[in-house]
Motif scaffolding. Structure first.
Motif, PDB file in Angstrom:
ATOM      1  N   THR A 136      18.848  67.398 -34.578  1.00  0.00           N
ATOM      2  CA  THR A 136      19.410  66.448 -35.465  1.00  0.00           C
ATOM      3  C   THR A 136      20.753  66.274 -36.391  1.00  0.00           C
ATOM      4  O   THR A 136      21.769  67.384 -35.021  1.00  0.00           O
ATOM      5  CB  THR A 136      18.857  67.595 -36.655  1.00  0.00           C
ATOM      6  OG1 THR A 136      19.479  68.206 -36.707  1.00  0.00           O
ATOM      7  CG2 THR A 136      16.928  67.173 -36.473  1.00  0.00           C
ATOM      8  N   GLY A 137      21.443  65.110 -36.868  1.00  0.00           N
ATOM      9  CA  GLY A 137      22.994  65.501 -36.709  1.00  0.00           C
ATOM     10  C   GLY A 137      22.814  66.888 -38.254  1.00  0.00           C
ATOM     11  O   GLY A 137      22.051  66.792 -38.382  1.00  0.00           O
ATOM     12  N   ARG A 138      24.351  66.849 -37.979  1.00  0.00           N
ATOM     13  CA  ARG A 138      24.691  67.993 -39.031  1.00  0.00           C
ATOM     14  C   ARG A 138      24.463  67.299 -40.498  1.00  0.00           C
ATOM     15  O   ARG A 138      24.463  68.135 -41.796  1.00  0.00           O
ATOM     16  CB  ARG A 138      26.349  68.534 -38.877  1.00  0.00           C
ATOM     17  CG  ARG A 138      26.012  69.142 -37.641  1.00  0.00           C
ATOM     18  CD  ARG A 138      27.506  69.697 -37.686  1.00  0.00           C
ATOM     19  NE  ARG A 138      28.036  70.777 -36.679  1.00  0.00           N
ATOM     20  CZ  ARG A 138      27.799  70.251 -35.708  1.00  0.00           C
ATOM     21  NH1 ARG A 138      28.354  69.460 -35.190  1.00  0.00           N
ATOM     22  NH2 ARG A 138      27.750  71.515 -34.633  1.00  0.00           N
ATOM     23  N   VAL A 139      24.851  66.206 -40.636  1.00  0.00           N
ATOM     24  CA  VAL A 139      24.328  65.158 -42.283  1.00  0.00           C
ATOM     25  C   VAL A 139      23.029  63.937 -41.716  1.00  0.00           C
ATOM     26  O   VAL A 139      23.691  63.066 -41.022  1.00  0.00           O
ATOM     27  CB  VAL A 139      25.206  64.718 -42.211  1.00  0.00           C
ATOM     28  CG1 VAL A 139      25.409  63.945 -43.987  1.00  0.00           C
ATOM     29  CG2 VAL A 139      26.522  66.043 -42.760  1.00  0.00           C
TER      30      VAL A 139
ATOM     31  N   MET B 200      33.863  77.749 -37.902  1.00  0.00           N
ATOM     32  CA  MET B 200      32.795  76.653 -37.961  1.00  0.00           C
ATOM     33  C   MET B 200      31.181  77.787 -38.205  1.00  0.00           C
ATOM     34  O   MET B 200      31.097  78.389 -36.856  1.00  0.00           O
ATOM     35  CB  MET B 200      32.610  76.131 -37.418  1.00  0.00           C
ATOM     36  CG  MET B 200      31.266  74.683 -37.175  1.00  0.00           C
ATOM     37  SD  MET B 200      31.746  73.440 -38.990  1.00  0.00           S
ATOM     38  CE  MET B 200      30.108  72.295 -38.802  1.00  0.00           C
ATOM     39  N   ILE B 201      30.319  76.903 -38.955  1.00  0.00           N
ATOM     40  CA  ILE B 201      29.329  77.979 -39.207  1.00  0.00           C
ATOM     41  C   ILE B 201      27.964  76.790 -39.152  1.00  0.00           C
ATOM     42  O   ILE B 201      27.891  75.776 -39.761  1.00  0.00           O
ATOM     43  CB  ILE B 201      28.678  78.759 -40.478  1.00  0.00           C
ATOM     44  CG1 ILE B 201      29.483  80.044 -40.375  1.00  0.00           C
ATOM     45  CG2 ILE B 201      27.163  79.436 -40.165  1.00  0.00           C
ATOM     46  CD1 ILE B 201      29.765  81.327 -41.029  1.00  0.00           C
ATOM     47  N   ASP B 202      26.705  77.028 -38.026  1.00  0.00           N
ATOM     48  CA  ASP B 202      26.071  76.092 -38.036  1.00  0.00           C
ATOM     49  C   ASP B 202      24.685  76.839 -38.368  1.00  0.00           C
ATOM     50  O   ASP B 202      24.463  77.907 -37.459  1.00  0.00           O
ATOM     51  CB  ASP B 202      25.469  75.507 -36.399  1.00  0.00           C
ATOM     52  CG  ASP B 202      26.321  73.902 -36.144  1.00  0.00           C
ATOM     53  OD1 ASP B 202      27.150  74.008 -37.151  1.00  0.00           O
ATOM     54  OD2 ASP B 202      26.814  73.744 -35.393  1.00  0.00           O
ATOM     55  N   ILE B 203      23.971  76.552 -38.737  1.00  0.00           N
ATOM     56  CA  ILE B 203      22.392  77.322 -39.320  1.00  0.00           C
ATOM     57  C   ILE B 203      21.477  76.667 -38.740  1.00  0.00           C
ATOM     58  O   ILE B 203      21.230  75.005 -39.188  1.00  0.00           O
ATOM     59  CB  ILE B 203      22.179  78.030 -40.476  1.00  0.00           C
ATOM     60  CG1 ILE B 203      23.371  78.662 -40.730  1.00  0.00           C
ATOM     61  CG2 ILE B 203      21.078  78.609 -40.778  1.00  0.00           C
ATOM     62  CD1 ILE B 203      23.765  79.178 -42.739  1.00  0.00           C
ATOM     63  N   GLY B 204      20.087  76.390 -38.112  1.00  0.00           N
ATOM     64  CA  GLY B 204      19.483  75.644 -37.510  1.00  0.00           C
ATOM     65  C   GLY B 204      17.605  76.088 -38.780  1.00  0.00           C
ATOM     66  O   GLY B 204      18.002  76.818 -39.347  1.00  0.00           O
TER      67      GLY B 204
ATOM     68  N   THR C 243      16.525  72.217 -27.377  1.00  0.00           N
ATOM     69  CA  THR C 243      16.465  71.921 -28.355  1.00  0.00           C
ATOM     70  C   THR C 243      17.121  73.009 -29.133  1.00  0.00           C
ATOM     71  O   THR C 243      16.221  73.698 -29.933  1.00  0.00           O
ATOM     72  CB  THR C 243      15.905  70.596 -28.556  1.00  0.00           C
ATOM     73  OG1 THR C 243      14.907  70.978 -28.825  1.00  0.00           O
ATOM     74  CG2 THR C 243      15.667  69.720 -26.961  1.00  0.00           C
ATOM     75  N   TYR C 244      17.952  72.217 -29.424  1.00  0.00           N
ATOM     76  CA  TYR C 244      17.683  72.697 -31.644  1.00  0.00           C
ATOM     77  C   TYR C 244      18.210  72.233 -32.795  1.00  0.00           C
ATOM     78  O   TYR C 244      18.659  70.942 -32.423  1.00  0.00           O
ATOM     79  CB  TYR C 244      19.798  73.518 -31.522  1.00  0.00           C
ATOM     80  CG  TYR C 244      20.039  74.176 -32.619  1.00  0.00           C
ATOM     81  CD1 TYR C 244      19.805  75.458 -33.571  1.00  0.00           C
ATOM     82  CD2 TYR C 244      20.973  73.592 -33.228  1.00  0.00           C
ATOM     83  CE1 TYR C 244      19.977  75.747 -34.149  1.00  0.00           C
ATOM     84  CE2 TYR C 244      21.284  73.972 -34.284  1.00  0.00           C
ATOM     85  CZ  TYR C 244      21.670  74.976 -34.236  1.00  0.00           C
ATOM     86  OH  TYR C 244      22.026  75.994 -36.197  1.00  0.00           O
ATOM     87  N   GLN C 245      17.976  71.992 -33.781  1.00  0.00           N
ATOM     88  CA  GLN C 245      17.504  71.251 -35.293  1.00  0.00           C
ATOM     89  C   GLN C 245      18.362  72.553 -36.304  1.00  0.00           C
ATOM     90  O   GLN C 245      18.171  73.166 -36.510  1.00  0.00           O
ATOM     91  CB  GLN C 245      15.643  71.508 -35.717  1.00  0.00           C
ATOM     92  CG  GLN C 245      15.099  70.727 -34.891  1.00  0.00           C
ATOM     93  CD  GLN C 245      14.269  69.920 -35.574  1.00  0.00           C
ATOM     94  OE1 GLN C 245      13.930  70.536 -36.992  1.00  0.00           O
ATOM     95  NE2 GLN C 245      12.821  69.980 -34.981  1.00  0.00           N
ATOM     96  N   ASN C 246      19.490  71.555 -35.999  1.00  0.00           N
ATOM     97  CA  ASN C 246      20.180  72.257 -37.401  1.00  0.00           C
ATOM     98  C   ASN C 246      19.413  71.833 -38.622  1.00  0.00           C
ATOM     99  O   ASN C 246      18.636  70.752 -39.023  1.00  0.00           O
ATOM    100  CB  ASN C 246      21.945  71.126 -37.194  1.00  0.00           C
ATOM    101  CG  ASN C 246      22.864  71.751 -37.901  1.00  0.00           C
ATOM    102  OD1 ASN C 246      23.509  72.742 -37.649  1.00  0.00           O
ATOM    103  ND2 ASN C 246      23.100  71.906 -38.529  1.00  0.00           N
TER     104      ASN C 246
END
Length: 602
Positions: A385-388, A445-449, A462-465
């Protein structure tokens, strides 16, 4: 290439060529005068004249009546061929009106595939973006936008007033550095060359695009203009269905003025323009609203990201870490894209044999962007997924702005050394800077799955943001510097039916690219629940962590100096009035002017 040329043959009534006839060409709007005499083959050439017109060509010869031809126009890079027949006697003939016709498209001076857009076409043809690309796409070889003959726009060579003015570092395929900014109102003519037979042109395998800026004349001419556009000028329905029209406003204000400082001698031209766009592009993709139940509804622009999760993450960042990530809805439309451009030009007819032109222009622009869509730290784990998107949302402070500053100065001296020998000297310097800035204070910068998608599970690739916050991971310290210096000298010599051109050119480019990926550090967490443990005794380690920093004493800009010397010679041989043979050779040798440190990493 900044000028055009005028040439032709002078004959008597029986068709015999007249050597030694005096020929003058007067650019009537400015009074600029050029003079020469015909060769032993009866040929005359003005190799470097101001583009446009009208010109008045006058021929005098002992024992023959004076002959004049008016309304002659010289296109950029294409010679105006005017042949004149003199009759014996002492009475001046009536002036002859020269009009354009279809034959001009196939005259002997047009070699290779090329297109020209003159001042009248620039003024009257429709344009949506008021950019040069709206006109270069008129070339039959254009694939739309900045691509020609199937080549990426980076393979074009763009010139302003004959001097290279390229997006040298190539961050995008826009032919102009800084994303544009050269106002259409400042341009007099544009030429697009695909396969020119001219040794003076090089450096492209797509197209050579040359724009010549306006110059002043003996009349004061100017305009003030404004343009406005918003979403209300767009359609409301597609196939009868109502569509969502994001707020998007564009405003353009500008003026231009040109005229004489000293009649027939010294002229000026200035242009200034300011463009402001709000909600365009960025706002159009930032319409996602948080959901209440965790179910995405793209038809209503609702993301699966829960409002309660966004509030929990925001409160934790503020209360635990003292960091406000900003809003999570409707923030992109508050950002605007701005471009301010200025151009000034002086043309000086020093004397009958020397003409000097000096131009200065600058562009300053800033454009907001949403956070990078899906790139992460190394080793990369592919995003699903994209971040937005409909599945993920980001806070406002993850946005960034790109600021471009372009400054350029060019000087051109055209000199007639003898009636058959002329010289063109051209020098230009430009400094281009593209730097990024962030509304965020320095913070990771923080990404949360997405909850339950923990990458600790064996075999998960794979990773779903789900949520992103912090300082955009490619922005900190991101800066590109590009200095360009070009010097060119062309010598033109006419003898008999031959027109020789020889020249040398040296281009130096200096690059500095500072790029610190994850410069404020990067953290990736498997879920909101695991992120909320940060700073507590039960803290769970992140899935990934990254930090980039330069070693002490190292130059983070990674400088490169590049030089390109060139030498060339060409003969344009008029075998007859209808047959011209051009032959030439050009040699170039690229060199690196600084020692490059080899990359020894595996």
């Amino acid at each position: 290439m900044t000028t055009s040329s005028i040439n032709g043959f002078i004959t008597d009534a029986s068709g015999e060529f007249l050597p030694g006839a005096t020929v003058t060409a007067v650019h009537e709007p400015s009074g600029t005068t050029y003079g020469t005499v015909t060769t032993e083959a009866g040929r005359y050439t003005f190799p470097s004249v101001r583009i446009g017109g009208p010109y008045k060509i006058t021929v005098t010869y002992v024992g023959f009546s004076e002959q004049s031809k008016s309304n002659v126009f010289a296109e950029l890079g294409l010679a105006a061929s005017v042949n004149i027949t003199l009759k014996e006697g002492g009475t001046q003939l009536e002036e002859v009106l020269i009009t354009s016709d279809a034959a001009q498209l196939f005259n002997g001076e047009r070699t290779g595939a090329a297109s020209s857009i003159n001042t009248e076409q620039l003024r009257t043809l429709p344009t949506v973006t008021r950019s040069i690309s709206d006109f270069t796409r008129l070339s039959p070889q254009s694939n739309g936008g900045n691509s020609f003959g199937g080549r990426d726009g980076r393979y074009n060579n763009f010139q302003v007033d004959g001097a290279n003015f390229n997006n040298g570092f190539g961050l995008n395929d826009n032919p102009l550095p800084g994303g544009g900014g050269l106002s259409i109102d400042a341009i007099e003519e544009i030429q697009i060359n695909i396969a020119p037979y001219d040794v003076r042109q090089s450096g492209f395998s797509g197209a050579g695009i040359n724009a010549v800026t306006r110059s002043g004349t003996n009349k004061f001419v100017g305009s003030a203009y404004g343009f406005f556009n918003n979403q209300n000028f767009q359609g409301k329905k597609v196939n009868g269905d109502e569509i969502t029209r994001p707020d998007a406003t564009s405003q353009t204000l500008g003026f231009r003025l040109g005229g004489p400082l000293i009649k027939n001698k010294l002229f000026f031209f200035v242009n200034a323009e300011h463009i402001k766009k709000t909600g365009s592009g960025v706002g159009a993709v930032n319409l996602w609203k948080a959901s209440e139940n965790g179910v995405a509804d793209p038809s209503r622009n609702i993301s699966r990201t829960r409002r309660s999760d966004l509030e929990a993450v925001r409160n934790h960042l503020i209360n635990q870490w003292g960091y406000d990530p900003g809003a999570y809805e409707d923030y992109a439309n508050d950002n605007s894209e701005k471009t301010t451009s200025f151009l000034a030009r002086i043309d000086w007819n020093i004397n009958a044999k020397n003409k000097l032109a000096v131009r200065y222009n600058q562009v300053e622009s800033s454009a907001p962007s949403l956070v990078n869509a899906n790139s992460g730290a190394y080793p990369r784990t592919p995003f699903e997924t994209g971040r937005v998107s409909s599945l993920s949302m980001s806070f406002a402070n993850t946005m960034y702005s790109t600021k471009n500053i372009v400054r350029s100065i060019t000087a051109e001296l055209n000199s007639e050394i003898t009636p058959r020998l002329s010289n063109q000297f051209l020098a230009t310097y430009s400094r281009i800077q593209a730097t990024r800035s962030s509304p965020s204070k320095e913070f990771p910068m923080i990404d949360i799955g997405f909850a339950g998608d923990s990458l600790r599970k064996a075999g998960v690739t794979t990773y779903q943001n789900y949520i992103s916050a912090g300082y955009e991971l490619f922005t900190y310290g991101n800066d590109v510097l590009n200095d360009n210096f070009i010097i060119t000298n062309n010598l033109n010599y006419t003898v008999g039916r031959h027109n020789f051109t020889s020249g040398i050119s040296f281009e130096m480019q200096k690059f500095g690219n500072r790029y610190l990926r994850n410069g404020t550090s990067y953290y990736r967490y498997a879920s909101v629940e695991e992120f909320l443990t940060t700073g507590t005794p039960n803290e769970v380690a992140p899935l990934q962590f990254a930090l980039t920093y330069p070693y002490e004493g190292q130059d983070p800009y990674a400088p490169i100096k590049y030089g390109l010397p060139s030498i060339y010679i060409q003969d344009k041989f008029d075998i007859s009035e209808r047959f011209t043979l051009t032959a030439g050779i050009r040699a170039e040798m690229p060199v690196f002017l600084n020692d490059l440190t080899p990359n020894t990493s595996s």
